[in-house]
Design an enzyme around this catalytic site. Structure first.
Site, short mmCIF file in Angstrom:
data_model
loop_
_atom_site.label_atom_id
_atom_site.label_comp_id
_atom_site.label_asym_id
_atom_site.label_seq_id
_atom_site.Cartn_x
_atom_site.Cartn_y
_atom_site.Cartn_z
N LYS A 13 0.77 -1.39 0.16
CA LYS A 13 0.09 -0.31 0.00
C LYS A 13 0.72 1.79 -0.05
O LYS A 13 0.58 2.16 -0.41
CB LYS A 13 -0.69 0.34 1.56
CG LYS A 13 -2.13 -0.59 1.85
CD LYS A 13 -3.03 -0.24 2.71
CE LYS A 13 -2.16 -0.65 3.56
NZ LYS A 13 -1.91 -0.74 5.44
N ARG A 88 -9.51 1.46 9.00
CA ARG A 88 -9.28 0.14 9.22
C ARG A 88 -10.16 -0.99 9.54
O ARG A 88 -10.01 -2.32 10.48
CB ARG A 88 -7.93 -0.03 10.42
CG ARG A 88 -6.68 -0.28 9.54
CD ARG A 88 -5.39 0.00 10.87
NE ARG A 88 -4.59 -1.36 9.99
CZ ARG A 88 -3.54 -0.07 9.62
NH1 ARG A 88 -3.51 0.81 9.84
NH2 ARG A 88 -2.43 -0.88 9.62
N ARG A 127 11.08 -6.18 4.91
CA ARG A 127 11.01 -4.17 4.81
C ARG A 127 12.15 -3.61 5.41
O ARG A 127 12.47 -3.83 6.66
CB ARG A 127 9.67 -4.41 5.28
CG ARG A 127 9.48 -2.92 5.12
CD ARG A 127 8.05 -3.07 4.70
NE ARG A 127 7.24 -3.08 5.44
CZ ARG A 127 5.51 -3.24 6.26
NH1 ARG A 127 5.07 -2.67 4.95
NH2 ARG A 127 5.12 -2.84 7.35
N ARG A 160 11.37 -1.81 10.20
CA ARG A 160 10.31 -1.33 11.38
C ARG A 160 10.20 -2.19 12.41
O ARG A 160 10.22 -3.51 13.02
CB ARG A 160 8.69 -0.78 10.89
CG ARG A 160 8.47 0.05 10.21
CD ARG A 160 7.18 -0.14 9.40
NE ARG A 160 6.16 -0.33 9.76
CZ ARG A 160 4.74 -0.11 9.58
NH1 ARG A 160 4.80 0.38 8.21
NH2 ARG A 160 3.79 -0.76 10.08
N ARG A 171 -0.81 -8.98 13.28
CA ARG A 171 -0.92 -7.52 12.77
C ARG A 171 -2.11 -8.10 11.99
O ARG A 171 -3.58 -8.34 10.94
CB ARG A 171 -0.46 -6.77 12.17
CG ARG A 171 0.44 -6.17 12.41
CD ARG A 171 2.20 -5.22 12.40
NE ARG A 171 1.56 -4.35 11.20
CZ ARG A 171 2.80 -4.89 10.68
NH1 ARG A 171 4.05 -5.56 11.18
NH2 ARG A 171 3.03 -3.42 9.31
P1 AMP Z 1 0.59 1.20 9.16
O1 AMP Z 1 2.24 1.55 9.16
O2 AMP Z 1 -0.42 1.44 8.08
O3 AMP Z 1 0.67 -0.59 8.94
O4 AMP Z 1 0.10 0.89 10.83
C1 AMP Z 1 1.19 0.82 12.08
C2 AMP Z 1 -0.09 0.62 13.14
O5 AMP Z 1 -0.41 1.61 13.79
C3 AMP Z 1 -0.78 -0.32 13.04
O6 AMP Z 1 -0.84 -1.79 13.09
C4 AMP Z 1 -1.79 0.12 14.49
O7 AMP Z 1 -0.90 -0.85 15.56
C5 AMP Z 1 -1.40 1.78 14.14
N1 AMP Z 1 -2.62 2.10 13.21
C6 AMP Z 1 -2.29 2.82 11.55
N2 AMP Z 1 -3.57 3.29 11.59
C7 AMP Z 1 -4.84 1.97 12.00
C8 AMP Z 1 -5.85 2.57 12.13
N3 AMP Z 1 -6.47 3.36 11.14
N4 AMP Z 1 -6.22 2.44 13.53
C9 AMP Z 1 -6.36 1.26 14.14
N5 AMP Z 1 -4.49 1.16 14.50
C10 AMP Z 1 -3.38 2.23 12.85
#
Ligand code: AMP
Length: 214
Positions: A13, A88, A127, A160, A171
Site C-alpha cells: 500500500k 481499518r 522490509r 520497523r 497484525r
Molecule cells: P501501518 O503503518 O499502516 O502498518 O500502521 C502501523 C500500526 O499503526 C498498526 O499496526 C496500528 O497499530 C496503528 N494504526 C495505523 N492506522 C491505524 C488505524 N486506522 N486504526 C488503528 N490503528 C492504526
C-alpha cells in the site's frame, strides 16, 4: 479525487501511495506514519499509540478517527486525498463517510491490493526503510547499492520495530478480523477496485491507474 488504499500489512500500500501521490498530486495520508512521527517526537499521542503498535494491535477508534478526520480537513486535502491505513474498522469507515458528507464530499474509489498471506510474511520480513527520508527497500527484492545505506539520501536503513515475526502474524490476524470486512463494506457501495498485488510494483500501479480511469 478522494481515495482509500486498502490491503493487509505488507501488501505494498505504502509503495503504491507514493506513486499515486506523484501521479495525481493528492496528499497520501498514512495514520501509521502519523503515529510513528509522534513516537519519534515523544508526544503523548505517540506514547499511547506505541503500546498498541508494538503488540500489532489497532490503536483505539476514538484516537485514530479524530486524527484522520482532522488531517483530511487540512487545506492540502481540499482537492483530494489518498488514505493509506485508514479506515481499518467499519466504525472508522462509518465515521469517515459521515464526516465527508458534512463538507459535501464523498469517496471516489477504494483500491484493494490483494496479496496472499504467505507472501505478506515474506515481504514484511525483508522490509527496510530509510530512517531519514522514508524510502522503502526489500531484502532481497529491492536492494540498495550499498548494504544498509539509502540510495536516495545516504541515511541508515532500518527495520520497523513492529515488523518482527510475532507482531506481524498478529497484525495479519487483526487485519483479517477487523479490516477485511471493509472489502464487502465498500464492495456493497460499488466503490471497490480489486488489484492483484503480486505482479510487481509497476504493474500494480498501472492496473491501479487503469481502475481509477474507469
Ligand atoms: P501501518 O503503518 O499502516 O502498518 O500502521 C502501523 C500500526 O499503526 C498498526 O499496526 C496500528 O497499530 C496503528 N494504526 C495505523 N492506522 C491505524 C488505524 N486506522 N486504526 C488503528 N490503528 C492504526
Amino acid at each position: 479525487m478522494n481515495l482509500i488504499i486498502l490491503g493487509a500489512p505488507g501488501s505494498g500500500k505504502g509503495t503504491q501511495a507514493v506513486k499515486l501521490t506523484k501521479r495525481f498530486g493528492v496528499p497520501a495520508i498514512s495514520t501509521g506514519d502519523i503515529f510513528r512521527a509522534n513516537i519519534a517526537g515523544g508526544t503523548e499521542l505517540g506514547k499511547k499509540a506505541k503500546a498498541y503498535m508494538d503488540r500489532g494491535e489497532l490503536v483505539p477508534d476514538e484516537i485514530v478517527i479524530a486524527i484522520a478526520l482532522d488531517r483530511i480537513d487540512e487545506c492540502d486535502c481540499k482537492d483530494g486525498f489518498l488514505l493509506d491505513g485508514f479506515p481499518r474498522t467499519t466504525e472508522q469507515a462509518d465515521a469517515l463517510e459521515r464526516h465527508l458528507a458534512v463538507s459535501g464530499r464523498s469517496l471516489d474509489k477504494v483500491i484493494l491490493i490483494d496479496v496472499p498471506a504467505d507472501e505478506l510474511v515474506r515481504r514484511i520480513a525483508g522490509r527496510r526503510t530509510c530512517a531519514d527520508c522514508g524510502a522503502s527497500y526489500h531484502i532481497p527484492d529491492i536492494l540498495p547499492a550499498k548494504d544498509g545505506v539509502c540510495d536516495v539520501c545516504g541515511g541508515e536503513l532500518k527495520r520497523r520495530s513492529d515488523d518482527n515475526e510475532a507482531t506481524v502474524r498478529n497484525r495479519i490476524e487483526v487485519y483479517n478480523a477487523n479490516t477485511a470486512p471493509l472489502v464487502d463494506y465498500y464492495g456493497a457501495k460499488t466503490l471497490l477496485a480489486r488489484i492483484a498485488g503480486t505482479t510487481g510494483p509497476d504493474n500494480v500501479f498501472a492496473d491501479t491507474v487503469k481502475a481509477l480511469d474507469k
